[in-house]
Design an enzyme around this catalytic site. Structure first.
Site, PDB file in Angstrom:
ATOM      1  N   ARG A  13      35.393  37.703  40.418  1.00 31.63           N
ATOM      2  CA  ARG A  13      35.738  38.838  39.558  1.00 31.63           C
ATOM      3  C   ARG A  13      36.255  38.367  38.202  1.00 31.63           C
ATOM      4  O   ARG A  13      35.908  38.931  37.166  1.00 31.63           O
ATOM      5  CB  ARG A  13      36.756  39.758  40.236  1.00 31.63           C
ATOM      6  CG  ARG A  13      36.153  40.531  41.395  1.00 31.63           C
ATOM      7  CD  ARG A  13      37.169  41.423  42.099  1.00 31.63           C
ATOM      8  NE  ARG A  13      38.316  40.634  42.516  1.00 31.63           N
ATOM      9  CZ  ARG A  13      39.586  40.979  42.317  1.00 31.63           C
ATOM     10  NH1 ARG A  13      39.895  42.111  41.726  1.00 31.63           N
ATOM     11  NH2 ARG A  13      40.562  40.205  42.723  1.00 31.63           N
ATOM     12  N   ASN A  31      37.252  44.178  44.841  1.00 35.25           N
ATOM     13  CA  ASN A  31      36.976  43.611  46.160  1.00 35.25           C
ATOM     14  C   ASN A  31      36.938  44.730  47.190  1.00 35.25           C
ATOM     15  O   ASN A  31      37.807  45.599  47.188  1.00 35.25           O
ATOM     16  CB  ASN A  31      38.062  42.608  46.572  1.00 35.25           C
ATOM     17  CG  ASN A  31      37.930  41.284  45.874  1.00 35.25           C
ATOM     18  OD1 ASN A  31      36.888  40.932  45.344  1.00 35.25           O
ATOM     19  ND2 ASN A  31      39.010  40.526  45.860  1.00 35.25           N
TER      20      ASN A  31
END
Length: 85
Positions: A13, A31
């Site tokens: 990320r 997530n």
């Protein structure tokens, strides 16, 4: 888009945000409990195409994308910057 593979715990990320910032893309990356990452991305078409290709190739050195699903969703809230949560 939903990305599966080695995409959690490897800086995926964070690196995705760096790519987004470089290309002028905004949105978010989250997530999921199933181990995938969901990415909402907005920006100019050409930049989005480049962003998608870079995400498919995994921007994280230790990440690996096993599958990638792209869905256009016009209900996504417009964001002013890219963030991770």
């Amino acid at each position: 888009m939903r990305v599966t593979g080695r995409v959690q715990g490897v800086g995926f990320r964070f690196m995705t945000k760096m790519v987004a910032d470089q290309l002028g893309i905004w949105g978010c990356a989250t997530n999921e409990d199933d181990g995938s990452v969901v990415i909402e991305a907005m920006g100019p078409d050409e930049a989005l195409e480049t962003f998608i290709e870079k995400v498919k190739a995994s921007p994280a050195p230790y990440g690996r994308v096993a599958s990638f699903t792209l869905t256009e969703d016009t209900t996504i809230e417009l964001r002013q910057k890219f963030y991770t949560n």
